[in-house]
Design a protein around this motif. Structure first.
Motif, mmCIF file in Angstrom:
data_model
loop_
_atom_site.group_PDB
_atom_site.id
_atom_site.type_symbol
_atom_site.label_atom_id
_atom_site.label_comp_id
_atom_site.label_asym_id
_atom_site.label_seq_id
_atom_site.Cartn_x
_atom_site.Cartn_y
_atom_site.Cartn_z
ATOM 1 N N LYS A 146 171.651 -53.041 50.772
ATOM 2 C CA LYS A 146 171.970 -51.877 51.596
ATOM 3 C C LYS A 146 172.181 -50.598 50.790
ATOM 4 C CE LYS A 146 176.883 -52.774 52.272
ATOM 5 N NZ LYS A 146 177.905 -53.053 53.271
ATOM 6 N N LYS A 147 172.577 -50.702 49.537
ATOM 7 C CA LYS A 147 172.736 -49.503 48.708
ATOM 8 C C LYS A 147 171.405 -48.929 48.256
ATOM 9 C CE LYS A 147 177.378 -50.313 47.176
ATOM 10 N NZ LYS A 147 178.341 -50.255 46.117
ATOM 11 N N GLU A 148 170.337 -49.691 48.452
ATOM 12 C CA GLU A 148 168.999 -49.234 48.065
ATOM 13 C C GLU A 148 168.163 -48.813 49.267
ATOM 14 O OE1 GLU A 148 168.280 -52.873 45.976
ATOM 15 O OE2 GLU A 148 168.486 -51.872 44.046
ATOM 16 N N HIS A 156 168.151 -45.914 51.894
ATOM 17 C CA HIS A 156 168.745 -44.591 52.070
ATOM 18 C C HIS A 156 168.252 -43.962 53.370
ATOM 19 C CE1 HIS A 156 169.652 -45.061 47.810
ATOM 20 N NE2 HIS A 156 168.395 -45.428 47.669
#
Length: 133
Positions: A21-23, A25
Motif C-alpha cells: 500500500k505504500k507503493e 500512490h
C-alpha cells in the motif's frame, strides 16, 4: 462519478495489496497534473488512470491513452519510479465493466487480466466490476 470511481479503484487496490500500500500512490501530483494512481513497486511500475466511461467495454478513446502515456513521460514520475534509462512505463486505463470485469485488484490480477491496446506500446485496459446494491 469519475472521482468516486477513482476512489473506488484506489480502495480496491489498497485492500487487495496490503503489503504494497505504500507503493500505491493516489493523486500523485506533478507540474499541475495529478495522476489517478501511480504504482512504484520495483517489479511492478505503472501509471493508472481510472475512467468512468462505458465506451471501453467495446473500444477505446485515443485521447485518454495519450493522456496516460503523457503522464508516464513526466520526469517527476520517472524519478519516483527510479527509471533512469529510456524504457517506457506501463500505462493502464481502468474502466467499469459489470459483465466481464474483475472483482479483485491485486497487482497479480491486474498484470494477468490487463488487455493490450494494439495501436499503442505498453498501454493496456482493464474492466472492473462495480458493487451492486
Amino acid at each position: 462519478m469519475p472521482r468516486l470511481f477513482e476512489l473506488y479503484v484506489y480502495r480496491k487496490m489498497i485492500e487487495a495489496n496490503p503489503a504494497d500500500k505504500k507503493e500505491i500512490h493516489y493523486q500523485f501530483s506533478t507540474y499541475g497534473n495529478a495522476l489517478d494512481i501511480l504504482v512504484s513497486k520495483p517489479n511492478f511500475q505503472m501509471v493508472i488512470d481510472a475512467k468512468y466511461k462505458l465506451h471501453y467495454q467495446n473500444g477505446h478513446l485515443h485521447e485518454d491513452f495519450r493522456q496516460v502515456a503523457g503522464y508516464a513521460c513526466l520526469n517527476k514520475v520517472r524519478m519516483k519510479l527510479n527509471v533512469i534509462d529510456d524504457r517506457n512505463i506501463d500505462c493502464l486505463i481502468i474502466y467499469p465493466d459489470m459483465e466481464n470485469g474483475i472483482d479483485e485488484l491485486s497487482l497479480t490480477q491486474i498484470d494477468n487480466k490487463k488487455r493490450k491496446i494494439e495501436p499503442y506500446y505498453k498501454v493496456f485496459k482493464l474492466g472492473v466490476k462495480l458493487p451492486v446494491i
